[in-house]
Design an enzyme around this catalytic site. Structure first.
Site, short mmCIF file in Angstrom:
data_model
loop_
_atom_site.label_atom_id
_atom_site.label_comp_id
_atom_site.label_asym_id
_atom_site.label_seq_id
_atom_site.Cartn_x
_atom_site.Cartn_y
_atom_site.Cartn_z
N LYS A 44 7.83 -4.39 3.50
CA LYS A 44 6.43 -3.54 2.55
C LYS A 44 6.72 -2.40 3.17
O LYS A 44 6.23 -2.49 4.63
CB LYS A 44 4.99 -4.64 3.44
N ASP A 46 5.72 1.42 3.84
CA ASP A 46 4.00 2.74 4.15
C ASP A 46 4.55 3.49 3.88
O ASP A 46 4.57 4.74 4.76
CB ASP A 46 4.20 2.58 5.91
N GLU A 185 4.88 -3.23 9.22
CA GLU A 185 2.74 -3.57 8.18
C GLU A 185 3.55 -5.01 7.32
O GLU A 185 1.95 -5.71 7.65
CB GLU A 185 3.08 -2.26 7.53
#
Length: 328
Positions: A44, A46, A185
Site C-alpha cells: 500500500k 503512501d 502503511e
C-alpha cells in the site's frame, strides 16, 4: 484455374473511445487479508493517487478528484511519453521514497507543494498498478489478471519516474506482518478475476498497520512555544457539512510546526467551518487537508491517538474522510 479463397477477411472493430477521466477504484478497508489463490497482493503506497493519460501529442496527470496536476508532476509526464504506447491510461500512486525504500507522504507533499523541502520534484516516482486503456481498447471490463498481464511489459524493470508496483507472491497474513515490521502503511489485496470498478468496492481491499485518513483543518491552538502550533483542529465530512472530529498535537518537528502555523495564519477567519467553542482556538478557512494516522475512533466520534503525517490543499478534497463510512 485457381479457386477463390472462401476465407472472410477479419472484422475490424472500431476503437473504444478514450475516457476523458476515470473515477478510480477504491479499496475497502478490512481487518484481515483475504485467503485463496484468487487474490493478488501489493504494497500500500503512501502518496497521491494519480491517473496518467497518454494521448496523441500530450500527457495528462489527473488526481483522484479529477484535477489536472500535470504541471505538478512534470517528471512523471515526461517519462510517460517514453512508454511504447500510442494511447493509454495508467492507474498508480506518486510517491517519494525514504532512505529505507519506504514511501513517505510528508516528503512527497513538500516536493511539489507550498512547504519548502530539500526534496527535488525529480525524486517523485509513479508506481503504476493498473492499466485501464491501451491503444484504442478500454481494458476496464477485463479481469485484473489480464490487465496486469498487459501492464507489466510496459513498465516492468524501468528505473525512470514511471515504474511497476510489484505483486508479492505470499500469504496475505505473512505479507502484512512483514510490511508492518518494516514500517509500511499496509497492503492491498486485489481479486484477480474481477473487472475494474470505479468507486469503493471489495474487489480491492486494504489492510493497514494503523488507520490513516484525510481531514480538513478548521483551525489550530497556539503552542506555548512562540510561533508554533499546539494542536490542529480537524473536521470530517458528513453529507454537505463539516463535523469536528478532534485535535492533533503530534507528528511534526518544531520547524514544521512553525511553517505550518505560518500557512494557517494566512487563512484565519472569524466564521468557523464547524460548530465548536474552544478557549484559545484560532479558526481558519477550510482550505487545507491534513493526512492523519490514528488507531481508531472514540465512542463520541473523535480520533484516538492521531498523529500528523502531511498536508494537502483542499483543491483536491476527494479524499476527505466521510463519517457515513463509520455507519456502513
Amino acid at each position: 484455374m485457381a479457386r477463390a479463397s472462401s476465407k472472410k477477411p477479419p472484422v475490424l472493430l472500431p476503437p473504444d473511445p478514450m475516457p476523458a477521466r476515470v473515477d478510480p477504484c477504491l479499496a475497502m478497508l478490512v481487518d484481515k487479508p483475504p485467503k485463496g489463490p484468487d487474490w493478488a497482493f501489493e504494497v500500500k503506497w503512501d502518496g497521491y493517487r494519480l491517473a496518467v493519460h497518454i494521448e496523441p501529442g500530450r500527457v495528462r496527470v489527473i488526481t483522484r478528484g479529477g484535477y489536472d496536476w500535470t504541471t505538478r508532476f512534470p517528471t512523471i509526464a515526461d517519462d510517460a511519453r517514453r512508454l511504447a504506447v500510442k494511447t493509454a491510461i495508467l492507474d498508480g500512486e506518486a510517491v517519494v521514497l525514504d532512505d529505507k525504500g519506504r514511501s513517505d507522504f510528508g516528503m512527497l507533499q513538500r516536493a511539489p507543494g507550498r512547504l519548502p523541502s530539500a526534496v527535488e520534484a525529480g525524486a517523485i516516482v509513479l508506481y503504476a498498478f493498473d492499466l485501464l486503456y491501451l491503444d484504442g481498447r478500454d481494458l476496464r471490463r477485463l479481469p485484473q489478471r489480464e490487465r496486469r498481464r498487459l501492464l507489466e511489459p510496459l513498465v516492468a524493470g524501468r528505473e525512470g519516474a514511471v515504474r511497476l508496483s510489484e505483486e508479492v507472491q505470499a500469504d496475505g497474513d505473512e505479507f502484512l506482518r512483514v510490511a508492518c515490521a518494516h514500517g509500511l502503511e499496509g497492503i492491498i489485496a486485489k481479486h484477480r478475476e474481477r473487472p475494474y470498478r470505479s468507486g469503493r468496492n471489495d474487489s480491492w481491499r486494504k489492510i493497514t498497520c494503523t488507520r490513516r485518513d484525510s481531514f480538513v483543518i478548521v483551525g489550530f491552538e497556539p503552542s506555548v512555544m512562540p510561533g508554533a502550533i499546539g494542536r490542529l483542529l480537524l473536521a470530517a465530512r458528513k453529507g454537505d457539512e463539516l463535523v469536528y472530529v478532534g485535535g492533533c498535537g503530534t507528528g511534526w518537528s518544531r520547524q514544521e510546526s512553525v511553517k505550518l502555523r505560518g500557512l494557517l495564519e494566512e487563512i484565519v477567519t472569524n466564521s468557523p467551518a464547524v460548530s465548536l467553542r474552544r478557549k484559545n482556538a484560532v479558526f481558519t478557512e477550510p482550505a487545507l487537508i491534513a493526512e492523519v494516522e490514528y488507531r481508531t475512533w472514540t465512542d463520541d466520534g473523535k480520533l484516538r491517538h492521531p498523529s500528523f503525517k502531511g498536508i494537502r490543499e483542499r483543491e483536491d478534497d476527494a479524499t476527505v474522510f466521510d463519517l457515513a463510512s463509520l455507519e456502513a
